[in-house]
Design a protein around this motif. Structure first.
Motif, PDB file in Angstrom:
ATOM      1  N   LEU A  49       0.842  -1.187   0.000  1.00 61.50           N
ATOM      2  CA  LEU A  49       0.000   0.000   0.000  1.00 61.50           C
ATOM      3  C   LEU A  49       0.880   1.240   0.000  1.00 61.50           C
ATOM      4  CD1 LEU A  49      -2.656   1.654   0.574  1.00 61.50           C
ATOM      5  CD2 LEU A  49      -2.224   1.210   2.999  1.00 61.50           C
ATOM      6  N   ASN A  50       0.566   2.162  -0.880  1.00 59.27           N
ATOM      7  CA  ASN A  50       1.203   3.469  -0.886  1.00 59.27           C
ATOM      8  C   ASN A  50       0.052   4.467  -0.967  1.00 59.27           C
ATOM      9  OD1 ASN A  50       2.456   5.958  -1.691  1.00 59.27           O
ATOM     10  ND2 ASN A  50       4.259   4.745  -2.223  1.00 59.27           N
ATOM     11  N   ALA A  51      -0.095   5.274   0.079  1.00 58.93           N
ATOM     12  CA  ALA A  51      -1.251   6.170   0.121  1.00 58.93           C
ATOM     13  C   ALA A  51      -0.850   7.575   0.526  1.00 58.93           C
ATOM     14  CB  ALA A  51      -2.291   5.628   1.100  1.00 58.93           C
ATOM     15  N   LYS A  52      -1.549   8.522  -0.049  1.00 63.14           N
ATOM     16  CA  LYS A  52      -1.385   9.921   0.331  1.00 63.14           C
ATOM     17  C   LYS A  52      -2.593  10.281   1.189  1.00 63.14           C
ATOM     18  CE  LYS A  52      -0.255  14.471  -1.421  1.00 63.14           C
ATOM     19  NZ  LYS A  52       0.011  15.290  -2.596  1.00 63.14           N
ATOM     20  N   VAL A  53      -2.315  10.515   2.469  1.00 65.81           N
ATOM     21  CA  VAL A  53      -3.361  10.787   3.445  1.00 65.81           C
ATOM     22  C   VAL A  53      -2.915  11.988   4.286  1.00 65.81           C
ATOM     23  CG1 VAL A  53      -4.833   9.793   5.238  1.00 65.81           C
ATOM     24  CG2 VAL A  53      -3.806   8.290   3.517  1.00 65.81           C
ATOM     25  N   PRO A  54      -3.294  13.189   3.883  1.00 67.56           N
ATOM     26  CA  PRO A  54      -2.850  14.381   4.608  1.00 67.56           C
ATOM     27  C   PRO A  54      -3.348  14.395   6.056  1.00 67.56           C
ATOM     28  CG  PRO A  54      -3.776  14.972   2.479  1.00 67.56           C
ATOM     29  CD  PRO A  54      -4.079  13.522   2.704  1.00 67.56           C
ATOM     30  N   GLY A  55      -2.503  14.894   6.953  1.00 67.44           N
ATOM     31  CA  GLY A  55      -2.901  15.094   8.331  1.00 67.44           C
ATOM     32  C   GLY A  55      -2.916  13.863   9.205  1.00 67.44           C
TER      33      GLY A  55
END
Length: 146
Positions: free
Chosen positions: A103-109
């Motif tokens: 898994l590679n995810a962009k999840v701000p904050g």
């Protein structure tokens, strides 16, 4: 709520010489070819059950992760998932002995600890992970991108 989806296969011929076609009710796969060479050899023009299983598992897990983030009030921007499914010799037969999820995810904050916790829970609760519980090893490597 329940959902039932279907797929069908037409196989013709015996063993290594036989050829098959896989179709899904949505038409996403429509007579997709498969056979011995695409499963065990180097035929890259046809599909095979393991890559279809991997695609299904990766898709299910990606959705489970996104929904788990939503439940925590966290919005995902992008979620990229890969599933590598290994078919291994088991005596005179074969078995799926490993699925490696990445898994590679962009999840701000979100911090990495929370990200890892949500990813692990999503893996455990993904319907396909549950259905594949007999696979001896289902691993997850999760990377947070910002």
């Amino acid at each position: 709520m329940a959902a039932e989806k279907s797929a069908s296969v037409h196989w013709q011929g015996a063993g290594k010489e036989g050829k098959g076609e896989i179709s899904t009710e949505t038409g996403a796969l429509n007579k997709a070819p498969y056979g011995f060479a695409s499963r065990f050899g180097d035929d890259r023009k046809a599909t095979n059950p393991e890559e279809i299983l991997g695609a299904a598992h990766a898709a299910c897990f990606a959705m489970a992760f996104s929904f788990a983030c939503d439940a925590e009030g966290i919005k995902t921007e992008t979620v990229d998932t890969t599933a590598k499914v290994r078919l291994a010799k088991d005596g005179d037969a074969f078995k799926i002995d490993r699925i490696a999820l990445t898994l590679n995810a962009k999840v701000p904050g979100i911090d990495d600890a929370k990200f890892q916790s949500i990813a692990a829970a999503a893996k455990a609760n993904c319907p396909l992970s549950k259905a594949l519980a007999s696979v001896p090893e289902i691993s997850l490597v999760a990377t947070l991108s910002n």
